[in-house]
Design an enzyme around this catalytic site. Structure first.
Site, short mmCIF file in Angstrom:
data_model
loop_
_atom_site.label_atom_id
_atom_site.label_comp_id
_atom_site.label_asym_id
_atom_site.label_seq_id
_atom_site.Cartn_x
_atom_site.Cartn_y
_atom_site.Cartn_z
N SER A 42 0.83 -1.21 0.00
CA SER A 42 0.00 0.00 0.00
C SER A 42 0.86 1.26 0.00
O SER A 42 0.55 2.24 -0.69
CB SER A 42 -0.93 0.00 1.22
OG SER A 42 -1.77 -1.13 1.21
N TYR A 105 -13.37 -3.56 -3.20
CA TYR A 105 -14.64 -2.97 -3.64
C TYR A 105 -15.81 -3.76 -3.08
O TYR A 105 -16.48 -3.29 -2.18
CB TYR A 105 -14.74 -2.83 -5.16
CG TYR A 105 -15.88 -1.92 -5.58
CD1 TYR A 105 -15.72 -0.53 -5.59
CD2 TYR A 105 -17.12 -2.43 -5.94
CE1 TYR A 105 -16.76 0.31 -5.95
CE2 TYR A 105 -18.17 -1.60 -6.30
CZ TYR A 105 -17.99 -0.23 -6.30
OH TYR A 105 -19.03 0.59 -6.66
N TYR A 131 -2.00 -10.80 2.13
CA TYR A 131 -2.02 -9.45 2.69
C TYR A 131 -3.45 -9.17 3.13
O TYR A 131 -4.33 -8.95 2.30
CB TYR A 131 -1.55 -8.46 1.62
CG TYR A 131 -1.43 -7.01 2.04
CD1 TYR A 131 -1.58 -6.59 3.36
CD2 TYR A 131 -1.13 -6.04 1.08
CE1 TYR A 131 -1.46 -5.26 3.71
CE2 TYR A 131 -0.99 -4.71 1.43
CZ TYR A 131 -1.17 -4.33 2.74
OH TYR A 131 -1.05 -2.99 3.08
N LYS A 160 0.63 -10.91 6.05
CA LYS A 160 0.75 -9.59 6.65
C LYS A 160 -0.64 -9.21 7.14
O LYS A 160 -1.57 -9.08 6.34
CB LYS A 160 1.26 -8.56 5.65
CG LYS A 160 1.32 -7.15 6.25
CD LYS A 160 1.71 -6.08 5.24
CE LYS A 160 1.71 -4.72 5.91
NZ LYS A 160 2.03 -3.61 4.96
#
Length: 292
Positions: A42, A105, A131, A160
């Site tokens: 990110s 989304y 992730y 993560k």
């Protein structure tokens, strides 16, 4: 235990990566003693950069780092096919693993999560780190689903877990590592590093290390030495320093300004549609970071 940096991506323009500044940043992290990088997480603004731009940095980064630290590449995509293609490209270049965030989304059900990550794991030629970032995807990947994925697909080797509190991460440690001890559970927030390790996890992939890797390494080393006083000192410091995330939106804008100040990045440009940190924001974040 490990401290991995989810690296910021230096940009020449809103759409063009400044590869040389990125390579300079990797050397900065290596020299500080950071254990690895996660490129295009990110913090790396991956959704806003073209596949070709990302490929150019992946190739250059892996060649430049040359096994001096672990290299993970963020390859998550809305489409399995695109994720697989970029993942296998990264492995062809020599990546140690890929970090895959699931589709965003619409929230995914457990069955959807199994379908997406199962399809990725079946087709990629290397290690996969899940992730989990519910604030961005709209859903949390449950420990039971992670365990089932890890059992079915041996190349899914870690996760993560980017959740502010430790309850979910602790459940992952107990559920998944309790059955597969080699499975890596890494936190996504700096202030959770010690809590993660003390709970039986493997450390963190967290962004303060972009600008102050020295503090992150010192904390890791205090933990390795079982230095209680040092560990407590750095825990209290990181409880405060994570305030650096609050000076700009997205947080990368102010951090990039700090890397320009340090002579590492040539520009503090952030990807479109985001705006660079204002002079007032940079003044404030510089004053804040002087306290550390």
């Amino acid at each position: 235990m490990k401290y991995i940096t989810p690296t910021l991506t230096a940009l020449k323009s809103k759409t063009e990566i400044d590869v040389q500044s990125c390579l300079k940043h990797y050397d900065f992290l290596i020299n500080a003693g950071i254990d690895g990088v996660a490129i295009f997480g990110s913090s790396g603004e991956f959704p806003h950069l073209s596949v070709e731009e990302r490929k150019s940095l992946i190739s250059a980064a892996i060649k430049h780092i040359d096994r001096r630290m672990q290299v993970l590449i963020g390859t998550g995509d809305m489409r399995v096919e695109e994720c697989v293609a970029l993942s296998n490209f990264a492995f062809e270049q020599g990546a140690d693993g890929v970090m895959v965030v699931g589709p965003w989304y619409f929230a995914l059900t457990d069955a959807d999560v199994m379908s997406y990550f199962g399809a990725v794991a079946e087709q990629v030629r290397g290690k996969v780190y899940i992730y989990n970032y519910p604030d961005r995807t709209g859903y949390t990947i449950s420990p039971s689903v992670v365990l089932e994925l890890a059992r079915r697909y041996p190349n899914i080797v870690g996760i993560k877990d980017t959740i502010p509190d430790m309850a979910h991460t602790v459940e992952l440690i107990q559920t998944v590592k309790g059955n597969i001890p080699s499975f890596e559970v890494l936190s996504g927030f700096d202030h959770n590093f010690a809590s993660n390790v003390l709970a039986g996890g493997d450390g963190c992939i967290a962004a303060v290390s972009n600008v102050r890797p020295d503090l992150c390494v010192a904390w890791r080393d205090a933990m390795k030495a079982r230095d209680f006083d040092g560990t407590m000192k750095y825990q209290q410091l990181f409880n405060r320093i994570v305030g650096v995330y609050g000076f700009s939106s997205p947080f990368m804008a102010a951090m990039k300004g700090l890397l320009v100040d340090a002579g590492i990045f040539a520009s503090a440009t952030v990807a479109s549609p985001y705006q660079e940190a204002t002079s007032a924001q940079m003044f404030a974040v510089r004053e804040f970071m002087r306290g550390f």
